[in-house]
Design an enzyme around this catalytic site. Structure first.
Site, PDB file in Angstrom:
ATOM      1  N   ARG A 123       0.852  -1.205   0.000  1.00  0.00           N
ATOM      2  CA  ARG A 123       0.000   0.000   0.000  1.00  0.00           C
ATOM      3  C   ARG A 123       0.880   1.245   0.000  1.00  0.00           C
ATOM      4  NH1 ARG A 123      -3.120  -3.923   2.210  1.00  0.00           N
ATOM      5  NH2 ARG A 123      -5.056  -4.165   1.033  1.00  0.00           N
ATOM      6  N   ASP A 160       0.137  -6.649  -3.567  1.00  0.00           N
ATOM      7  CA  ASP A 160      -1.277  -6.301  -3.354  1.00  0.00           C
ATOM      8  C   ASP A 160      -1.639  -5.337  -4.465  1.00  0.00           C
ATOM      9  OD1 ASP A 160      -3.870  -5.660  -2.091  1.00  0.00           O
ATOM     10  OD2 ASP A 160      -2.974  -6.575  -0.327  1.00  0.00           O
ATOM     11  N   HIS A 190      -6.766  -9.832  -4.175  1.00  0.00           N
ATOM     12  CA  HIS A 190      -5.856  -8.705  -3.910  1.00  0.00           C
ATOM     13  C   HIS A 190      -4.771  -8.609  -4.980  1.00  0.00           C
ATOM     14  CE1 HIS A 190      -7.028  -6.986   0.002  1.00  0.00           C
ATOM     15  NE2 HIS A 190      -7.455  -8.191   0.321  1.00  0.00           N
ATOM     16  N   ASP A 223      -6.786 -14.156   1.305  1.00  0.00           N
ATOM     17  CA  ASP A 223      -7.860 -13.379   1.948  1.00  0.00           C
ATOM     18  C   ASP A 223      -8.677 -12.599   0.933  1.00  0.00           C
ATOM     19  OD1 ASP A 223      -5.510 -11.881   1.466  1.00  0.00           O
ATOM     20  OD2 ASP A 223      -6.226 -10.282   2.776  1.00  0.00           O
ATOM     21  N   GLU A 224      -9.917 -12.402   1.297  1.00  0.00           N
ATOM     22  CA  GLU A 224     -10.801 -11.406   0.691  1.00  0.00           C
ATOM     23  C   GLU A 224     -10.884 -11.457  -0.833  1.00  0.00           C
ATOM     24  OE1 GLU A 224     -10.739  -7.868   3.934  1.00  0.00           O
ATOM     25  OE2 GLU A 224      -8.957  -7.964   2.682  1.00  0.00           O
ATOM     26  N   TRP A 250      -7.102 -14.230  11.426  1.00  0.00           N
ATOM     27  CA  TRP A 250      -7.163 -12.752  11.529  1.00  0.00           C
ATOM     28  C   TRP A 250      -8.574 -12.252  11.775  1.00  0.00           C
ATOM     29  CZ3 TRP A 250      -9.415  -9.109   8.076  1.00  0.00           C
ATOM     30  CH2 TRP A 250      -9.941  -9.631   6.889  1.00  0.00           C
ATOM     31  N   TYR A 300      -3.987  -5.700  15.211  1.00  0.00           N
ATOM     32  CA  TYR A 300      -3.824  -4.865  14.018  1.00  0.00           C
ATOM     33  C   TYR A 300      -3.252  -3.508  14.442  1.00  0.00           C
ATOM     34  CZ  TYR A 300      -5.579  -7.891  10.350  1.00  0.00           C
ATOM     35  OH  TYR A 300      -5.692  -8.895   9.420  1.00  0.00           O
ATOM     36  N   ASP A 338      -2.444  -1.123  12.617  1.00  0.00           N
ATOM     37  CA  ASP A 338      -2.904   0.025  11.825  1.00  0.00           C
ATOM     38  C   ASP A 338      -4.131   0.659  12.469  1.00  0.00           C
ATOM     39  OD1 ASP A 338      -4.268  -2.349  11.192  1.00  0.00           O
ATOM     40  OD2 ASP A 338      -4.799  -1.665   9.174  1.00  0.00           O
ATOM     41  N   TRP A 340      -0.876  -2.915   8.389  1.00  0.00           N
ATOM     42  CA  TRP A 340      -1.303  -2.594   7.025  1.00  0.00           C
ATOM     43  C   TRP A 340      -1.067  -1.118   6.827  1.00  0.00           C
ATOM     44  CZ3 TRP A 340      -2.238  -6.847   4.340  1.00  0.00           C
ATOM     45  CH2 TRP A 340      -2.615  -7.999   5.020  1.00  0.00           C
ATOM     46  N   THR A 341      -0.693  -0.725   5.607  1.00  0.00           N
ATOM     47  CA  THR A 341      -0.189   0.647   5.464  1.00  0.00           C
ATOM     48  C   THR A 341      -1.015   1.514   4.504  1.00  0.00           C
ATOM     49  OG1 THR A 341       1.372  -0.084   3.769  1.00  0.00           O
ATOM     50  CG2 THR A 341       2.165  -0.060   6.042  1.00  0.00           C
ATOM     51  N   GLU A 342      -2.291   1.210   4.382  1.00  0.00           N
ATOM     52  CA  GLU A 342      -3.133   2.061   3.522  1.00  0.00           C
ATOM     53  C   GLU A 342      -2.991   3.541   3.898  1.00  0.00           C
ATOM     54  OE1 GLU A 342      -4.146  -0.788   4.799  1.00  0.00           O
ATOM     55  OE2 GLU A 342      -5.622  -1.789   3.524  1.00  0.00           O
TER      56      GLU A 342
END
Ligand code: ACM
Length: 726
Positions: A139, A168, A247, A302-303, A369, A394, A396, A445-447
């Protein structure tokens, strides 16, 4: 354990060995504060200090006074464990492995004061073999020097695993020779700030490497080798993560044929019906394995959206051919393939807990998670797990009042909350199943984290809580004991060149509601140590002259508590505040006309009338969430004079928590005829993304047995913590 300074008379003797002078002193005044993190499993301290400096301790000069030894036959010491003795004779550190010796040295470095080493006897070994941090470099990209800085700090606190989230949608971050376009076309993008690019970006685009103004980056193979060489020195294993099958938008800009539509910007998921996706996976993992010695290779999982697979002829044909009954089984088919491939190469596959959906492959290790239940289920199935539940792990998430912190993804995990996590509560699993809980990991996570300074601010010192969770026996862990030690580590982290969060001046409120004596005791806790807390109960700003908080504030009816930490007579930060009411609705019966949402019925149906107020997060067990209109009726038991009714709601738009459009109060004497006593609209816009609260307060003079409150949902959830009736 934290041992304070001690003082008495002096006894010193000096021995000369080579060019080093060692002085052993007993009964002298020395600074011997011991602030070890993680706390060793067994430690005893005696009075006295062995005079030595860091050059003497870790220097190359052999000395009888400093003995480091590895004996592989010492079966009573665990693989990463060590024993350490410091006394008037010197230092004796013994381990079974290089790693154990390394951890013993970290302990020595942490023990070292300007006066020398305190006399200690330590027998130490970790609670869990896996003690990890995860870092998202997609990110936002962080250069290898930053990764090394983090590795350095990890090692000092005995964390032994770094999970690098290398790929990602926001950018591919590792050179792959067979697919050069991954880095030349999918590692850069139009905006540097992910929020601008992804959240707001109407024209979200990737750019070719070298495009003027493009933001991005990646690690060359040499960069990865540098990181890995450094990590090896620090006894940290680096686990690479390559995301499959979701992702992965960035991959399809470079290689569009790997997604179902065959065009960029159409999907986040690999086309599982296309054999080229499997070839890509094997090729990339092969190059990754050539670089990374880690036994564990992370394949994401994931996701995944899974939407394109439902319409894709290739995916549908594969599902038919293989008898896969849904898209979960299709995802599982790909992940099973990864598992077989990695296993055939002598590695182990690890993935996020979605890899359980559609059937867990037999050798897979799961990262739990989305809470802890997937982890416990995996362990009961006899497979390995790393616990990394979002609500605790988390980094973040906000670590203090979101209204006063740099923008973050949401959540609220102050260090106290992180520290409270226990990956393996007593009796949660049988002894055999418990062996499958490999350990613990915190994820960053670095969004919304754009710079190294901000990254360090989010990771540290919360990572130190993770280190102690992973290493120290649960029965030896105690937040009040950890607190002074972690405060003492802030300058140490700064010396490492990091930018830690300096810990908060905000105060944590907890309550004890006593329905027998009809009173509430309010407890305050600070992250800062030491903390001189002054408070008021009438809503006024506390001063140095206000009462000093000791061990609870008793409230019989109502109080507006305001409290703050004072240092040298000065108030630090802003006061923290909490309204407390031992009100007349406490314990009365409540009936809900609306559907209840089981996941968010914190404290059960009585929670709105139990006296407990929520804090800054809707996940603190005090807030209740409703997806419909809230419509509840309280029975006071008999017609009662009422002069005020209020309800407080939260808004936090990230996780879809909104103020109600309006709240209506109705009263009734018989439970049949209700009279509206007014409607109060929200004053807060649904576009206000900042955490906010509104109290909807009705005042009047009513005689009522039944009190009905209706809150109109505008979207998402309504969250409320207490209905206060006077
Ligand atoms: C995750 O947070 N998507 C693993």
């Amino acid at each position: 354990m934290r041992i304070p300074k001690h003082a008495s008379k002096m006894f010193c003797g000096t021995i000369l060995v080579g060019s080093l002078a060692f002085t052993s002193c007993e009964n002298q005044t020395f600074n011997t504060e011991i602030n070890l993190i993680p706390e060793p499993s067994e430690m005893s301290i005696s009075s006295g200090i062995f005079k030595i400096d860091s050059a003497g301790l870790l220097g190359s000069t052999p000395s009888k006074q400093v003995r480091f030894q590895i004996d592989p036959n010492l079966s009573e010491i665990s693989v990463e464990g060590y024993t350490l003795k410091v006394d008037r004779e010197g230092v004796e550190l013994t381990a079974r492995t290089e790693a154990g010796l390394f951890y013993g040295k970290q302990t020595l470095l942490q023990l070292l004061t300007p006066d020398g080493l305190p006399f200690v006897q330590i027998t130490d070994s970790p609670r869990f073999a896996y003690r990890g941090l995860h870092l998202d470099v997609s990110r936002h990209f962080f250069p290898k020097e930053e990764v090394m800085k983090i590795l350095n700090a990890m090692a000092y606190y005995k964390l032994n695993t770094l999970h690098l989230h290398l790929t990602d949608a926001a950018g591919w971050r590792i050179q792959i020779d067979k697919y050069p376009k991954l880095t030349s076309e999918a590692s850069h993008r139009t905006q540097s700030d992910w929020r601008e690019w992804w959240d707001k970006g109407t024209d979200r685009k990737y750019l070719k490497e070298g495009t003027p103004g493009a933001y991005g980056g990646y690690y060359t193979k040499d960069d990865i080798r540098d990181i890995l060489a450094y990590a090896k020195e620090k006894h940290v294993n680096v686990i690479p993560e390559i995301e499959f099958p979701g992702h992965s938008e960035e991959v399809f800009v470079a290689y569009p044929e790997l997604c179902c539509a065959g065009k960029p910007y159409t999907s986040s998921d690999f086309c599982i019906g296309n054999p080229k996706s499997f070839q890509f996976m094997e090729d990339v993992l092969t190059e990754v394995m050539e670089l990374f010695p880690s036994v564990y290779i992370h394949v994401g999982g994931d996701e995944a959206s899974k939407a394109a697979w439902k319409k894709c002829p290739k995916c549908q044909a594969l599902m038919k051919k293989e008898g896969l009954k849904d898209v979960n089984e299709l995802q599982s088919y790909m992940i099973h393939h990864a598992d077989e491939f990695l296993t055939s190469k002598g590695r182990k596959m690890i993935g996020w807990d979605e890899i359980m959906e559609g059937g867990l492959s037999p050798q897979a290790t799961v990262m739990s998670w989305r809470g802890e239940s997937a982890g416990f289920r995996t362990a009961r199935m006899g497979q390995d797990v790393v616990m990394t539940p979002g609500n605790y792990m988390y980094l973040d998430f906000y670590q203090a009042d979101p209204r006063k912190q740099p923008f973050a993804i949401g959540g609220y995990t102050p260090i106290r909350k992180v520290y409270s996590y226990n990956p393996l509560p007593k009796d949660s699993l049988s002894a055999e199943e418990a062996k499958h809980i490999l350990g613990v990991q915190a994820n960053t996570w670095t969004e919304y984290i754009t710079t190294p300074e901000h990254l360090e601010y989010m990771m540290f010192p919360r990572a130190l809580a993770v280190a102690e969770i992973g290493w120290t026996p649960q029965e030896k862990r105690d937040w009040q004991d950890f607190k002074p030690r972690v405060n003492a580590q802030i300058p140490v982290l700064r010396k490492m060149g990091l930018n830690p969060y300096p810990l908060s001046y905000e105060l944590d409120f907890s309550m004890d509601v006593d329905t027998l004596d009809k009173k509430i005791t309010v407890y305050l806790d600070a992250e800062k140590y030491p903390a001189e807390i002054h408070y008021t109960t009438d809503g006024s700003i506390p001063t140095q002259a206000s009462p000093v908080y000791k061990d609870g504030i008793l409230v019989k009816d109502s109080a507006d508590i305001r409290a703050a930490i004072f240092e040298q007579g000065q108030m630090m930060g802003e006061p923290s505040e909490k309204r407390i009411d031992y009100h007349r609705g406490i314990g009365k019966s409540i009936h809900f006309n609306n559907r209840l949402y089981p996941g968010y019925m914190a404290g059960g149906e009585q929670a709105l009338l139990d006296g407990y107020r929520g804090g800054l997060t809707y996940l603190d067990g005090r807030w209740q969430g409703y997806t419909d209109n809230l419509d509840c009726v309280i029975d006071m038991g008999m017609p009662t004079p009422i002069h005020s009714v209020s309800i407080r709601c939260m808004q936090l738009t990230g996780p879809w928590v909104y103020q109600p459009l309006e709240v209506e109060l109705l009263t009734s004497e018989d439970g049949k005829e209700y009279v509206s006593q007014g409607v109060i609209p929200t004053t807060i816009s649904p576009d206000d993304a900042m955490l906010n609260f509104q109290t909807y307060a009705f005042t009047g003079n009513w005689q009522a047995r039944y009190i009905q409150l209706k809150a109109k949902n505008q979207k998402g959830f309504i969250f409320t913590d207490e209905i206060v009736i006077w």
